[in-house]
Design an enzyme around this catalytic site. Structure first.
Site, mmCIF file in Angstrom:
data_model
loop_
_atom_site.group_PDB
_atom_site.id
_atom_site.type_symbol
_atom_site.label_atom_id
_atom_site.label_comp_id
_atom_site.label_asym_id
_atom_site.label_seq_id
_atom_site.Cartn_x
_atom_site.Cartn_y
_atom_site.Cartn_z
ATOM 1 N N SER A 47 22.860 -96.924 29.879
ATOM 2 C CA SER A 47 21.719 -96.564 29.357
ATOM 3 C C SER A 47 21.866 -95.849 27.892
ATOM 4 C CB SER A 47 20.837 -95.489 30.180
ATOM 5 O OG SER A 47 21.692 -94.447 30.520
ATOM 6 N N ASP A 327 14.956 -86.607 28.384
ATOM 7 C CA ASP A 327 15.107 -86.444 29.589
ATOM 8 C C ASP A 327 16.117 -85.603 30.151
ATOM 9 O OD1 ASP A 327 16.899 -88.484 29.761
ATOM 10 O OD2 ASP A 327 15.564 -89.786 30.472
ATOM 11 N N HIS A 330 19.448 -88.372 28.868
ATOM 12 C CA HIS A 330 19.458 -89.017 27.568
ATOM 13 C C HIS A 330 19.138 -88.022 26.464
ATOM 14 C CE1 HIS A 330 18.752 -92.105 30.865
ATOM 15 N NE2 HIS A 330 19.739 -92.505 30.469
#
Length: 352
Positions: A47, A327, A330
């Site tokens: 991610s 978040d 990240h």
């Protein structure tokens, strides 16, 4: 034009508009003096690098408020805006490569490379049903077998390999503790080494692999300390991973008699940003770098969550530019910009 062709054309137009913002070089980037001029970027990992491969039905990256800074709506990035891939592409002076899932719809963009990274994945299988790194490299090899790219064309290519710790999160979830962790870290780095060597063997000229960021400083770990300090035990394990990774990369360069492999020093880059606060040089940008912008209101909810009635179950800060983390895992776009601008990260990039 018949209805079917019209619908297809509209769909392609939508995709082009979705990814058109990726064509600009990110702010603060520059084209450095390379021994060769890179023309393609191939991305593998998770991610931190994914720009839209995960399935929309499963990934939070396709839910509001992800993407609110760039491109202005959810577009598959795990941030409010740009991520690691965008900054590396910008530095190389090339356009951000399209996600693998859009390779047919946006075939004209394949000349800039392809992003094979899927959020939540790792070197091995993790807790998500998405392709691990070995499978991602299989996808790349299939494109070569299909003559989408040639060996000659790959001589001007760079690979970005992102490893952000999902293997270790999965290990903890499956085993319930960190017992046996050092041996598992060894196995992760060993398989990662195999992957790096394979990418090089397929013809990629330069390969940059990310060091692990300080996992103990992610909001999911600092929450227990009211977002005021890191988990030192986790960071000790991260240091072991990074030491083994540096040794592996050095060995690969010796084996290939080259400087093809480099380590992107995310660990020191993250710490440089965090230490502004510890040194009492508080940046107006990140008053508390460990405090995330978007979080679930209670356990079981996360950024972007809504209940069965569509009511949002998360809180959102007023200005994502004021926070390093988007978040619990990240960085924000502003966070990535800060990481990109650190001496540690810039010095790593200069080795490309």
């Amino acid at each position: 034009m018949d209805t079917q062709n019209l619908l297809f054309s509209l769909f392609c137009f939508f995709l082009l508009s979705l990814f058109s913002g990726q064509q600009q070089i990110v702010e603060g980037s520059r084209v450095s003096p390379f021994a060769f001029r890179p023309q393609k970027l191939f991305v593998f990992g998770d991610s931190y690098a994914d720009t839209g491969n995960n399935r929309k039905a499963l990934a939070s990256s396709w839910k509001f408020p992800y993407g609110i800074t760039f491109p202005g709506k959810p577009a598959g990035r795990f941030s409010d805006g740009r991520v690691l891939t965008d900054y590396v592409a910008g530095y190389l002076g090339i356009k951000t490569p399209i996600p693998y899932r859009w390779r047919k719809e946006l075939a004209g963009r394949l000349k800039y490379g392809v992003n094979f990274a899927y959020g939540g994945t790792g070197v091995f299988d993790t807790l998500v049903q998405e392709p691990n790194m070995t499978t991602q490299i299989d996808f790349f090899q299939q494109l070569l077998n299909d003559s989408v790219y040639t060996k000659r064309g790959l001589k001007t290519s760079v690979a970005l390999v992102s490893v952000a710790g999902n293997d270790y999160s999965a290990y903890i979830a499956r085993n319930g503790s960190a017992a046996g962790f050092p041996a598992f870290i060894g196995s992760v780095v060993s398989q990662l080494t195999v992957n790096l060597k394979r990418i090089h063997g397929l013809g990629v000229r330069k390969i940059a692999v990310s060091a692990l960021q300080p996992l103990g400083c992610l909001p999911q770990s600092t929450a227990q300390f009211s977002f005021e300090q890191c988990n030192a035990t986790e960071n000790t394990l991260v240091n072991l991973h990074n030491q083994l990774l540096v040794q592996a990369v050095n060995n690969l360069n010796k084996q290939t008699n080259s400087t093809s492999f480099i380590v992107l020093d995310l660990y020191d880059a993250f710490w440089t940003v965090f230490n502004q606060k510890e040194a009492h040089q508080v940046s107006p940008t990140f008053e508390n770098p460990f405090q995330p912008c978007c979080v679930g209101v209670t356990a079981g909810f996360s950024c972007g969550s809504v209940d069965e009635h569509g009511v949002k179950k998360y809180t959102l800060c007023s200005n994502p530019k004021s926070t390093f983390f988007w978040d619990t895992v990240h960085p924000t776009q502003e966070g990535w910009q800060a990481v990109y601008s650190t001496p540690a990260f810039q010095n790593s990039l200069k080795q490309l």
